[in-house]
Design a protein around this motif. Structure first.
Motif, mmCIF file in Angstrom:
data_model
loop_
_atom_site.group_PDB
_atom_site.id
_atom_site.type_symbol
_atom_site.label_atom_id
_atom_site.label_comp_id
_atom_site.label_asym_id
_atom_site.label_seq_id
_atom_site.Cartn_x
_atom_site.Cartn_y
_atom_site.Cartn_z
ATOM 1 N N GLN A 173 -0.147 5.625 3.463
ATOM 2 C CA GLN A 173 -0.192 5.029 2.119
ATOM 3 C C GLN A 173 -1.550 5.249 1.469
ATOM 4 O O GLN A 173 -1.651 5.559 0.291
ATOM 5 C CB GLN A 173 0.113 3.525 2.196
ATOM 6 C CG GLN A 173 1.609 3.219 2.239
ATOM 7 C CD GLN A 173 1.870 1.730 2.178
ATOM 8 O OE1 GLN A 173 1.096 0.929 2.692
ATOM 9 N NE2 GLN A 173 2.962 1.349 1.556
ATOM 10 N N SER A 174 -2.630 5.083 2.265
ATOM 11 C CA SER A 174 -3.976 5.260 1.705
ATOM 12 C C SER A 174 -4.206 6.719 1.313
ATOM 13 O O SER A 174 -4.831 7.003 0.293
ATOM 14 C CB SER A 174 -5.044 4.796 2.697
ATOM 15 O OG SER A 174 -5.098 5.655 3.815
ATOM 16 N N ILE B 2 -11.575 5.863 -8.725
ATOM 17 C CA ILE B 2 -12.364 6.630 -7.738
ATOM 18 C C ILE B 2 -13.406 5.716 -7.089
ATOM 19 O O ILE B 2 -13.579 5.708 -5.868
ATOM 20 C CB ILE B 2 -13.050 7.849 -8.403
ATOM 21 C CG1 ILE B 2 -12.005 8.885 -8.840
ATOM 22 C CG2 ILE B 2 -14.051 8.498 -7.445
ATOM 23 C CD1 ILE B 2 -12.532 9.951 -9.784
ATOM 24 N N LEU B 3 -14.083 4.919 -7.923
ATOM 25 C CA LEU B 3 -15.124 4.008 -7.439
ATOM 26 C C LEU B 3 -14.557 2.997 -6.446
ATOM 27 O O LEU B 3 -15.147 2.737 -5.391
ATOM 28 C CB LEU B 3 -15.756 3.280 -8.635
ATOM 29 C CG LEU B 3 -16.983 2.415 -8.349
ATOM 30 C CD1 LEU B 3 -18.150 3.276 -7.880
ATOM 31 C CD2 LEU B 3 -17.383 1.633 -9.596
ATOM 32 N N ALA B 4 -13.369 2.452 -6.765
ATOM 33 C CA ALA B 4 -12.797 1.363 -5.968
ATOM 34 C C ALA B 4 -12.029 1.833 -4.729
ATOM 35 O O ALA B 4 -12.083 1.179 -3.686
ATOM 36 C CB ALA B 4 -11.884 0.513 -6.852
ATOM 37 N N PHE B 5 -11.322 2.946 -4.841
ATOM 38 C CA PHE B 5 -10.360 3.296 -3.781
ATOM 39 C C PHE B 5 -10.663 4.578 -2.991
ATOM 40 O O PHE B 5 -10.090 4.787 -1.931
ATOM 41 C CB PHE B 5 -8.950 3.410 -4.383
ATOM 42 C CG PHE B 5 -8.463 2.134 -5.002
ATOM 43 C CD1 PHE B 5 -8.131 1.047 -4.203
ATOM 44 C CD2 PHE B 5 -8.351 2.016 -6.382
ATOM 45 C CE1 PHE B 5 -7.683 -0.138 -4.773
ATOM 46 C CE2 PHE B 5 -7.904 0.837 -6.964
ATOM 47 C CZ PHE B 5 -7.576 -0.254 -6.150
ATOM 48 N N ILE B 6 -11.526 5.437 -3.519
ATOM 49 C CA ILE B 6 -11.840 6.677 -2.774
ATOM 50 C C ILE B 6 -13.000 6.391 -1.829
ATOM 51 O O ILE B 6 -14.045 5.902 -2.265
ATOM 52 C CB ILE B 6 -12.216 7.829 -3.741
ATOM 53 C CG1 ILE B 6 -11.066 8.158 -4.691
ATOM 54 C CG2 ILE B 6 -12.652 9.066 -2.961
ATOM 55 C CD1 ILE B 6 -9.940 8.960 -4.134
ATOM 56 N N PRO B 7 -12.829 6.664 -0.534
ATOM 57 C CA PRO B 7 -13.941 6.430 0.399
ATOM 58 C C PRO B 7 -15.064 7.445 0.195
ATOM 59 O O PRO B 7 -14.866 8.472 -0.452
ATOM 60 C CB PRO B 7 -13.278 6.639 1.769
ATOM 61 C CG PRO B 7 -12.135 7.567 1.495
ATOM 62 C CD PRO B 7 -11.650 7.251 0.111
#
Length: 394
Positions: free
Chosen positions: A3-4, A178-183
């Motif tokens: 899912q991620s 991108i800021l919140a969810f991309i590692p």
């Protein structure tokens, strides 16, 4: 975990949607821009042509310079710049400021594409790369087809400023996502600039580049005059043409999914067959262009093949230089845009000298040239494979 990964792929594609929406969406509001700033529509068209030129110029070099940077930071920098310059566009006091605000972020356009494709490819196993790249390509299709009518609609219903805000808001959403969810995506093994530029010594890379120019020229020589063809040859109304653009986009989405499967399983065969199948579509459009229902069916198939062609182009260059993925993706963006420029120019020349109905012949000529270079690359690739096998046996 799955899912991620899916969320990451979606966000990468949405970022591409934001950039392509900024690039192509303006096509739908050129008349309002020319009116607002008291310039001709052809002058307003510089917002499109100079954007594409900036992309073509920076494509081979800027992704190279950014190739050692943390990929998340690189994407945030690019999208952040698009947000800022789009806001400046809303308040531009004159056309010159608007033009500068468009050209500056265009130079970084290939950086985001290169990083996004490489990040997507690194998230899956090697055999799944074409499938995941085809999903990221959804952003290109959506930006090209959904962005233009939405922007035009907002300008008609609300105002030109509101449509320019649309570009800024889409990119701002992408930035936050991108800021919140991309590692964090640090580059583990940074290739030297020399090692990356070294791929240009390979004949395979240059044949692939020429193929990409021919394939994109073959597609855009006709697609750039899509609306004009349906207007003057098929005699469709403005509303019908808008519906055909939507149909083209919807089937284009399906083309992305088909591309993922075909390039994962039968990449070379798909590339070899592609010019023939697309050539048949062009011939049918030429022979049946006067008839609305046959043209509707042709357009549905055209949309599928169009995005398949984009996916083949990306695969063709990156598979010829797998050791330098960021640089290879930059080359793809640059030379695909060059193909757009060349195709549009030649298509326009065919229309000027022979009439709109005959523009399809420009596409067919480029398809024939593309087939020749596809066969050259295939032959060169098989010779290399045989020589490697001989060396291994010895």
């Amino acid at each position: 975990m799955a899912q991620s990964k899916s969320l990451i792929i979606f966000i990468l594609a949405f970022g591409i949607f934001g950039i392509i929406n900024t690039e192509m969406g303006v096509i739908g509001i050129l008349p309002q821009i020319s009116q607002q700033f008291g310039i001709t529509v052809s002058d307003a068209g510089l917002l499109v042509s100079l954007f594409a030129l900036a992309v073509a110029i920076s494509g081979p070099f800027l992704p190279l310079l950014f190739s050692g940077m943390n990929r998340k930071i690189a994407m945030l920098m690019v999208i952040g710049l698009f947000v800022i310059t789009n806001v400046i566009s809303v308040y531009a006091p004159n056309f010159t400021v608007l033009l500068i605000a468009r050209i500056i972020p265009a130079f970084l356009h290939p950086v985001y594409f290169s990083v996004a494709f490489t990040a997507a490819a690194n998230s899956v196993s090697k055999d799944q790369v074409p499938k995941v790249i085809s999903k990221v390509f959804m952003g290109v299709t959506a930006g090209m087809v959904i962005g233009t009518p939405i922007t035009s609609f907002i300008a008609d219903v609300m105002s030109l400023e509101a449509s320019l805000w649309f570009f800024a808001v889409v990119n701002a959403i992408a930035f936050v996502a991108i800021l919140a969810f991309i590692p964090s995506m640090p580059v583990k093994e940074k290739l030297s600039y020399g090692a990356q530029l070294g791929v240009l010594k390979k004949p395979l890379v240059w044949i692939s580049i020429v193929t990409v120019i021919f394939l994109n020229s073959s597609m855009y020589a006709v697609y750039s005059f899509f609306a004009e063809y349906l207007d003057t040859v098929t005699h469709m109304t403005g509303k019908q043409i808008s519906l055909m653009l939507v149909l083209f986009g919807v089937t284009g989405m399906a083309g992305n999914l088909l591309a993922g499967k075909l390039l994962s399983n039968r990449a070379i065969a798909t590339a070899i067959v592609f010019p023939f199948v697309f050539g048949v579509i062009y011939l049918l459009a030429y022979l049946l262009g006067n008839f609305t229902i046959p043209m509707t069916i042709i357009i549905a198939l055209w949309g599928v093949l169009f995005t398949l062609g984009l996916n083949i182009s990306q695969y063709w260059i990156t598979s010829s230089a797998p050791e330098a993925p960021d640089f290879a993706n930059g080359l793809f963006v640059a030379f695909a845009n060059l193909g757009v420029t060349v195709g549009t120019l030649i298509g326009g020349m065919f229309i000027a000298s022979m009439g709109t109905h005959h523009v399809v012949w420009s596409g067919i000529i480029f398809l024939a040239l593309g087939f020749v270079t596809i066969m050259l690359r295939t032959s060169l690739g098989s010779k290399k494979a045989r020589s490697k096998l001989t060396l291994t046996n010895h």
